[in-house]
Design a protein around this motif. Structure first.
Motif, mmCIF file in Angstrom:
data_model
loop_
_atom_site.group_PDB
_atom_site.id
_atom_site.type_symbol
_atom_site.label_atom_id
_atom_site.label_comp_id
_atom_site.label_asym_id
_atom_site.label_seq_id
_atom_site.Cartn_x
_atom_site.Cartn_y
_atom_site.Cartn_z
ATOM 1 N N LEU A 3 0.825 -1.207 0.000
ATOM 2 C CA LEU A 3 0.000 0.000 0.000
ATOM 3 C C LEU A 3 0.860 1.259 0.000
ATOM 4 O O LEU A 3 0.508 2.277 -0.601
ATOM 5 N N ALA A 4 1.987 1.202 0.707
ATOM 6 C CA ALA A 4 2.864 2.361 0.847
ATOM 7 C C ALA A 4 4.223 1.874 1.332
ATOM 8 O O ALA A 4 4.343 0.774 1.886
ATOM 9 N N VAL A 5 5.236 2.698 1.124
ATOM 10 C CA VAL A 5 6.571 2.435 1.663
ATOM 11 C C VAL A 5 6.955 3.616 2.540
ATOM 12 O O VAL A 5 6.965 4.770 2.076
ATOM 13 N N GLY A 6 7.231 3.352 3.788
ATOM 14 C CA GLY A 6 7.638 4.392 4.723
ATOM 15 C C GLY A 6 9.127 4.317 4.995
ATOM 16 O O GLY A 6 9.656 3.246 5.278
ATOM 17 N N GLY A 7 9.805 5.452 4.881
ATOM 18 C CA GLY A 7 11.185 5.550 5.330
ATOM 19 C C GLY A 7 11.182 5.966 6.790
ATOM 20 O O GLY A 7 10.448 6.887 7.183
ATOM 21 N N MET A 8 11.966 5.289 7.613
ATOM 22 C CA MET A 8 11.967 5.563 9.051
ATOM 23 C C MET A 8 13.389 5.789 9.553
ATOM 24 O O MET A 8 14.324 5.098 9.154
ATOM 25 N N THR A 9 13.541 6.772 10.425
ATOM 26 C CA THR A 9 14.790 6.930 11.168
ATOM 27 C C THR A 9 14.435 7.029 12.646
ATOM 28 O O THR A 9 13.406 7.611 13.016
ATOM 29 N N VAL A 10 15.272 6.459 13.480
ATOM 30 C CA VAL A 10 15.072 6.559 14.925
ATOM 31 C C VAL A 10 16.434 6.487 15.592
ATOM 32 O O VAL A 10 17.265 5.646 15.248
ATOM 33 N N SER A 11 16.681 7.392 16.511
ATOM 34 C CA SER A 11 17.933 7.403 17.248
ATOM 35 C C SER A 11 17.958 6.246 18.241
ATOM 36 O O SER A 11 16.917 5.863 18.800
ATOM 37 N N THR A 12 19.148 5.687 18.465
ATOM 38 C CA THR A 12 19.262 4.635 19.477
ATOM 39 C C THR A 12 18.955 5.175 20.869
ATOM 40 O O THR A 12 18.659 4.404 21.787
ATOM 41 N N ARG A 13 18.986 6.495 21.032
ATOM 42 C CA ARG A 13 18.761 7.117 22.338
ATOM 43 C C ARG A 13 17.303 7.518 22.557
ATOM 44 O O ARG A 13 16.975 8.181 23.535
ATOM 45 N N SER A 14 16.445 7.143 21.632
ATOM 46 C CA SER A 14 15.045 7.537 21.728
ATOM 47 C C SER A 14 14.174 6.439 21.119
ATOM 48 O O SER A 14 14.642 5.646 20.308
ATOM 49 N N ARG A 15 12.915 6.422 21.488
ATOM 50 C CA ARG A 15 11.974 5.499 20.872
ATOM 51 C C ARG A 15 10.971 6.249 20.012
ATOM 52 O O ARG A 15 9.924 5.709 19.644
ATOM 53 N N GLU A 16 11.276 7.513 19.679
ATOM 54 C CA GLU A 16 10.383 8.325 18.869
ATOM 55 C C GLU A 16 10.891 8.376 17.435
ATOM 56 O O GLU A 16 11.808 9.128 17.125
ATOM 57 N N PRO A 17 10.315 7.598 16.533
ATOM 58 C CA PRO A 17 10.816 7.569 15.160
ATOM 59 C C PRO A 17 10.269 8.714 14.325
ATOM 60 O O PRO A 17 9.224 9.294 14.628
ATOM 61 N N GLU A 18 11.004 9.022 13.263
ATOM 62 C CA GLU A 18 10.495 9.922 12.227
ATOM 63 C C GLU A 18 10.146 9.072 11.020
ATOM 64 O O GLU A 18 10.954 8.232 10.599
ATOM 65 N N LEU A 19 8.964 9.263 10.464
ATOM 66 C CA LEU A 19 8.542 8.484 9.298
ATOM 67 C C LEU A 19 7.956 9.388 8.232
ATOM 68 O O LEU A 19 7.244 10.351 8.537
ATOM 69 N N ARG A 20 8.270 9.073 6.980
ATOM 70 C CA ARG A 20 7.635 9.691 5.823
ATOM 71 C C ARG A 20 7.226 8.563 4.882
ATOM 72 O O ARG A 20 7.987 7.601 4.696
ATOM 73 N N PHE A 21 6.047 8.675 4.316
ATOM 74 C CA PHE A 21 5.503 7.600 3.492
ATOM 75 C C PHE A 21 5.338 8.037 2.046
ATOM 76 O O PHE A 21 4.996 9.187 1.757
ATOM 77 N N SER A 22 5.553 7.081 1.148
ATOM 78 C CA SER A 22 5.189 7.232 -0.253
ATOM 79 C C SER A 22 4.061 6.246 -0.529
ATOM 80 O O SER A 22 4.196 5.051 -0.271
ATOM 81 N N LEU A 23 2.940 6.745 -1.035
ATOM 82 C CA LEU A 23 1.774 5.908 -1.279
ATOM 83 C C LEU A 23 1.842 5.304 -2.678
ATOM 84 O O LEU A 23 2.201 5.982 -3.643
ATOM 85 N N ASN A 24 1.492 4.044 -2.768
ATOM 86 C CA ASN A 24 1.499 3.338 -4.050
ATOM 87 C C ASN A 24 0.383 3.894 -4.942
ATOM 88 O O ASN A 24 -0.798 3.755 -4.616
#
Length: 351
Positions: free
Chosen positions: A294-315
């Motif tokens: 349905l979509a592909v999300g790119g995710m980054t998250v610091s090892t020092r946090s559990r709060e990820p950043e995500l951006r999605f591309s929809l199919n």
């Protein structure tokens, strides 16, 4: 810093690590500040990396989703500290992180214990999946670590400085990486070079991606790595292409996408400069008609946090109502805000 009885610190993580004496996270429990007065206690229990994992596991233990026991066993089984082993562990941790955010938002899900996507959610008679992958190619940071470690092991100056131009390579060609290591660390033990300038990845004019060059210097003192890229840099396109080929269209992933409507999330935290601001637009040009996620999300998250950043591309090739049903199911979870906004047509422009 006062001494403290640590028996109750990080209780959930300690239970998950019970009996796992060689687990990668054990490294962070070790005393690593020699020379301090014996009365000074280093509070490893306040280590932000361990605290972030503790928070994730505590949320999951409270929610107790189906399949958590299996994830606990898998977590305890990690012992490989190599690059490949750590990539598997980071992917597992990314799965737990996304699951913990679903649980925190009150979204009911279960960990999949059979073939198929990692996380499963039910909406009436329809099952939705979330598949977690990762892409951590051997890039500049990995090369720097390899060279400095090899030089240090030979008792040589190990300050490795690397400058990239005009953009950082997303991945260094295997043959080039091997030739660089041989130049600085000859297999016969002879002295290697102290400076080298080399083309790390060739130009791809059709994609607008220039060749990436590395200037590598070894000296005494302190090393550094210099990387920079402007907003909307071509290296983001190269990163997205790497995900499209290496994850989206990997055989196992393609098979999973056929089982049920599924969103793919790819952890890119180990990449150099994983800029996600233009991810939807950049990845949008890479979709093909037979892609079924349905979509592909790119995710980054610091090892020092559990709060990820995500951006999605929809199919653009899938039925939109299915995507909207998935978005409605996870609309209360911050991890999926970008996807929900795009599904509604309300996403803010990148900046």
């Amino acid at each position: 810093m006062n001494a403290q009885n640590s028996s109750g610190d990080l209780p959930v993580l300690r239970r998950w690590l019970d009996g796992a004496s060689s687990h990668p996270l054990r490294w962070y429990f070790e005393y690593r500040r020699p020379g301090l007065h014996p009365s000074v206690v280093v509070a490893w229990w306040n280590n932000p990396i361990l605290v972030a994992v503790e928070q994730t596991l505590t949320i999951l233990e409270t929610a107790a989703p189906v399949g958590l026991d299996g994830k606990r066993r898998d977590f305890r089984a990690f012992t490989d500290m190599s690059g490949a082993g750590m990539q598997f562990f980071r992917t597992h941790l990314a799965e737990l992180t996304v699951g913990s955010h679903l649980a925190q938002a009150g979204v009911r899900f279960r960990f999949n214990t059979a073939d198929g996507p990692d996380l499963l959610m039910q909406c009436g008679q329809e099952t939705f999946g979330v598949e977690i992958g990762s892409r951590h190619p051997r890039s500049v940071s990995d090369l720097s670590h390899t060279l400095s470690g090899g030089l240090r092991a030979r008792g040589l100056p190990a300050a490795v400085s690397i400058r990239t131009e005009p953009i950082p390579p997303v991945s260094i060609r295997a043959s080039v990486r091997d030739s660089i290591i041989e130049a600085f660390l000859p297999a016969d033990g002879s002295p290697g070079v102290s400076f080298l300038r080399v083309e790390a990845s060739p130009a791809r004019p059709d994609d607008g991606i220039p060749a990436s060059w590395l200037s590598i210097q070894v000296s005494r003192g302190r090393g550094y790595t210099t990387m920079s890229a402007p907003f909307d840099s071509p290296h983001v396109t190269a990163m997205a292409q790497d995900v499209a080929v290496g994850v989206l269209r990997e055989k196992r992933k393609k098979r999973q996408a056929k089982l049920m409507p599924t969103v793919l999330i790819v952890d890119l935290s180990g990449n150099d400069l994983p800029d996600l601001r233009r991810w939807p637009e950049t990845f949008g040009a890479l979709w093909e008609p037979d892609d079924e996620f349905l979509a592909v999300g790119g995710m980054t998250v610091s090892t020092r946090s559990r709060e990820p950043e995500l951006r999605f591309s929809l199919n653009p090739f899938i039925e939109r109502q299915t995507l909207r049903r998935f978005a409605a199911l996870v609309s209360g979870c911050g991890v999926f805000i970008d996807l929900a906004e795009q599904a509604k047509g309300t996403r803010r422009r990148a900046g």
